[in-house]
Design a protein around this motif. Structure first.
Motif, PDB file in Angstrom:
ATOM      1  N   LEU A  91       0.817  -1.212   0.000  1.00  0.00           N
ATOM      2  CA  LEU A  91       0.000   0.000   0.000  1.00  0.00           C
ATOM      3  C   LEU A  91       0.851   1.262   0.000  1.00  0.00           C
ATOM      4  CD1 LEU A  91      -2.742   1.407   0.181  1.00  0.00           C
ATOM      5  CD2 LEU A  91      -2.663   1.110   2.670  1.00  0.00           C
ATOM      6  N   THR A  92       1.693   1.408   1.031  1.00  0.00           N
ATOM      7  CA  THR A  92       2.438   2.654   1.140  1.00  0.00           C
ATOM      8  C   THR A  92       3.577   2.475   2.135  1.00  0.00           C
ATOM      9  OG1 THR A  92       2.211   5.032   1.537  1.00  0.00           O
ATOM     10  CG2 THR A  92       1.019   3.573   3.023  1.00  0.00           C
ATOM     11  N   LEU A 152       3.320   6.744   6.842  1.00  0.00           N
ATOM     12  CA  LEU A 152       1.964   7.274   6.700  1.00  0.00           C
ATOM     13  C   LEU A 152       0.974   6.641   7.677  1.00  0.00           C
ATOM     14  CD1 LEU A 152       1.457   7.683   2.843  1.00  0.00           C
ATOM     15  CD2 LEU A 152       2.092   9.384   4.546  1.00  0.00           C
ATOM     16  N   PHE A 153       1.355   5.516   8.246  1.00  0.00           N
ATOM     17  CA  PHE A 153       0.508   4.848   9.234  1.00  0.00           C
ATOM     18  C   PHE A 153       0.999   5.311  10.597  1.00  0.00           C
ATOM     19  CE2 PHE A 153      -2.343   2.415  11.264  1.00  0.00           C
ATOM     20  CZ  PHE A 153      -2.211   1.025  11.327  1.00  0.00           C
ATOM     21  N   SER A 160      -0.024   5.774  13.743  1.00  0.00           N
ATOM     22  CA  SER A 160      -0.116   5.100  15.043  1.00  0.00           C
ATOM     23  C   SER A 160       0.900   3.962  15.143  1.00  0.00           C
ATOM     24  CB  SER A 160      -1.533   4.581  15.287  1.00  0.00           C
ATOM     25  OG  SER A 160      -1.899   3.633  14.309  1.00  0.00           O
ATOM     26  N   VAL A 163      -2.562  -8.004  10.989  1.00  0.00           N
ATOM     27  CA  VAL A 163      -3.881  -7.904  11.620  1.00  0.00           C
ATOM     28  C   VAL A 163      -4.853  -8.741  10.799  1.00  0.00           C
ATOM     29  CG1 VAL A 163      -5.789  -6.342  12.177  1.00  0.00           C
ATOM     30  CG2 VAL A 163      -3.421  -5.660  12.626  1.00  0.00           C
ATOM     31  N   ILE A 183      -6.193  -8.914   7.017  1.00  0.00           N
ATOM     32  CA  ILE A 183      -6.722  -7.584   6.734  1.00  0.00           C
ATOM     33  C   ILE A 183      -5.597  -6.652   6.281  1.00  0.00           C
ATOM     34  CG2 ILE A 183      -8.016  -5.626   7.640  1.00  0.00           C
ATOM     35  CD1 ILE A 183      -9.169  -7.500   9.756  1.00  0.00           C
ATOM     36  N   TYR A 184      -4.595  -6.471   7.122  1.00  0.00           N
ATOM     37  CA  TYR A 184      -3.464  -5.653   6.720  1.00  0.00           C
ATOM     38  C   TYR A 184      -2.237  -6.078   7.484  1.00  0.00           C
ATOM     39  CZ  TYR A 184      -4.165  -2.704  10.931  1.00  0.00           C
ATOM     40  OH  TYR A 184      -4.303  -2.246  12.213  1.00  0.00           O
ATOM     41  N   VAL A 217       3.509  -0.804   4.515  1.00  0.00           N
ATOM     42  CA  VAL A 217       2.190  -1.287   4.940  1.00  0.00           C
ATOM     43  C   VAL A 217       1.575  -2.041   3.759  1.00  0.00           C
ATOM     44  CG1 VAL A 217      -0.094  -0.647   5.796  1.00  0.00           C
ATOM     45  CG2 VAL A 217       1.893   0.736   6.409  1.00  0.00           C
ATOM     46  N   TRP A 218       0.952  -3.172   4.039  1.00  0.00           N
ATOM     47  CA  TRP A 218       0.269  -3.967   3.023  1.00  0.00           C
ATOM     48  C   TRP A 218      -1.216  -4.013   3.364  1.00  0.00           C
ATOM     49  CZ3 TRP A 218       5.125  -4.796   4.704  1.00  0.00           C
ATOM     50  CH2 TRP A 218       6.133  -5.031   3.750  1.00  0.00           C
ATOM     51  N   ASP A 219      -2.058  -3.883   2.331  1.00  0.00           N
ATOM     52  CA  ASP A 219      -3.500  -3.922   2.507  1.00  0.00           C
ATOM     53  C   ASP A 219      -4.013  -5.198   1.853  1.00  0.00           C
ATOM     54  OD1 ASP A 219      -6.211  -1.531   1.830  1.00  0.00           O
ATOM     55  OD2 ASP A 219      -6.206  -3.542   2.674  1.00  0.00           O
ATOM     56  N   ARG A 232      -7.095  -6.473   2.211  1.00  0.00           N
ATOM     57  CA  ARG A 232      -8.541  -6.564   2.179  1.00  0.00           C
ATOM     58  C   ARG A 232      -9.026  -6.926   0.787  1.00  0.00           C
ATOM     59  NH1 ARG A 232      -9.930  -0.914   4.798  1.00  0.00           N
ATOM     60  NH2 ARG A 232      -8.101  -0.375   3.565  1.00  0.00           N
ATOM     61  N   ILE A 292      -5.468   4.098   4.605  1.00  0.00           N
ATOM     62  CA  ILE A 292      -4.783   4.047   5.895  1.00  0.00           C
ATOM     63  C   ILE A 292      -5.756   4.419   7.005  1.00  0.00           C
ATOM     64  CG2 ILE A 292      -3.048   5.188   7.309  1.00  0.00           C
ATOM     65  CD1 ILE A 292      -1.801   3.189   5.511  1.00  0.00           C
ATOM     66  N   ILE A 342      -8.011   1.592   7.735  1.00  0.00           N
ATOM     67  CA  ILE A 342      -7.240   0.559   8.448  1.00  0.00           C
ATOM     68  C   ILE A 342      -7.128   0.913   9.922  1.00  0.00           C
ATOM     69  CG2 ILE A 342      -4.823  -0.150   8.810  1.00  0.00           C
ATOM     70  CD1 ILE A 342      -4.596  -0.560   5.826  1.00  0.00           C
TER      71      ILE A 342
END
Lengths: 244, 91
Positions: free
Chosen positions: A55-56, A60-61, A63, A184, A226-227, A234-236, A238, B43, B46
């Motif tokens: 994903l990115t 950017l994630f 948390s 997750v 899920i991710y 980060v991988w998505d 879904r 994001i 998520i």
């Protein structure tokens, strides 16, 4: 031949409506309810090499990236216990001993040691955390709090902290980030959204380290991914449609 | 005549099923295509997923004696962990 009676024609019209409608509704309900796990079942192993899910960048994630930064900033505190016993709070003393002696173990043994060791930490459900402005006024809630290894060894945590702490501890043991991912996933067994650590082995197999002490080395059935993330990306995972 | 009646019933049943499907789709209006969202939105979605499943540990035995020995040593250290000593006032 025109007018030939068929079994369907012998049933009353209302019953025919009901029968067809019931079958149609049943098919719809089955598809809606089973689809998350159908997709999970179709991919029994965690898709480590699914680059189309990338994903990115992890920055950017925020948390999650906060935990990565916090871990980097707290490394000195992690190891201070080895030099100064007064700095040995919580499980820091045993942590330092594990790192000191883990060099004698194989890579597989190190993974197993980390899984068991982290899983023995105190379980602490962090619920939601208040997000406050500079005046102490609540401006929002943070659903998930990813813990650094140092904080986890002092205070404990819940499933996402177990997974992130295993990640950080294996990194401290020298395992490369590209072979590790905090994942997750929906857990059919637990009936909710859960976090585990995925470790890619040199033979291409993927091990899932769960907080129930089991390491799933072959089938990852029962997990709907899920991710995932490591300290870089980060991988998505879904499906095409987002299900809240 | 009977064939015409049976085909009418079949068509009406299909229409009824289709109506139910459409109603379900409208009701589930928060089902959106992930691929069409921007990266920042993905994001954000998520981050909204609440990771809250409680874990249940099962008894497992380490596969090697070396791992078991280290875990026992860790448990001993954690059990006997003491708080930091308080510096005594000089007399």
């Amino acid at each position: 031949m025109a007018g030939t009676a068929t079994p369907l024609n012998q049933i009353r019209p209302l019953a025919r409506y009901g029968a067809v409608l019931t079958v149609g509704l049943g098919i719809c309900l089955f598809v809606l309810c089973a689809s998350p796990f159908v997709h999970a079942g179709q991919r029994y192993a965690y898709p480590f090499d699914a680059e189309e899910d990338l994903l990115t960048q992890a920055e950017l994630f925020t948390s999650w990236h906060s935990a990565v930064v916090e871990h980097a900033n707290s490394r000195n505190q992690l190891y201070a216990c080895a030099q100064d016993k007064s700095a040995c709070r919580g499980r820091l003393r045993s942590f330092n001993r594990m790192l000191e002696k883990a060099d004698t173990l194989s890579a597989e043994e190190q993974i197993e040691l980390v899984n068991y060791y982290i899983n023995r930490s105190r379980y602490d459900d962090d619920h939601r955390r208040r997000i406050e402005n500079g005046s102490g006024v609540r401006i929002g809630w943070q659903r998930n709090h990813w813990s650094s290894l140092y904080t986890f060894l002092i205070k404990g945590g819940d499933c996402e902290d177990y997974a992130s702490s295993k990640y950080f501890m294996l990194r401290e043991l020298g395992h490369p980030a590209e072979d590790l991912r905090v994942v997750v996933a929906r857990s059919r067994e637990l009936g909710g959204v859960h976090a585990v650590l995925a470790v890619k082995r040199p033979d291409g197999t993927v091990w899932l380290l769960d907080s129930d002490n089991r390491i799933r080395k072959r089938s990852h059935r029962g997990y709907g991914f899920i991710y995932a993330m490591n300290e870089y990306f980060v991988w998505d995972h879904r499906d095409d449609y987002l299900r809240p | 005549m009977k064939q015409k009646h049976s085909s009418n019933y079949f068509v009406r049943s299909l229409l009824a099923t289709g109506a139910v499907l459409c109603t379900t789709a409208v009701w589930a209006d928060d089902v959106v295509p992930v691929a069409s969202l921007e990266v920042k939105d993905r994001i954000r979605t998520i981050d909204q997923i609440n990771v809250s499943a409680e874990t249940r540990q099962v008894a497992e035995t380490p596969s090697t004696a070396a791992v078991a020995a280290l875990l026992d040593e860790a448990e001993q250290l954690d059990t006997h962990a003491t708080p930091a000593p308080v510096a005594a006032d000089p007399e």
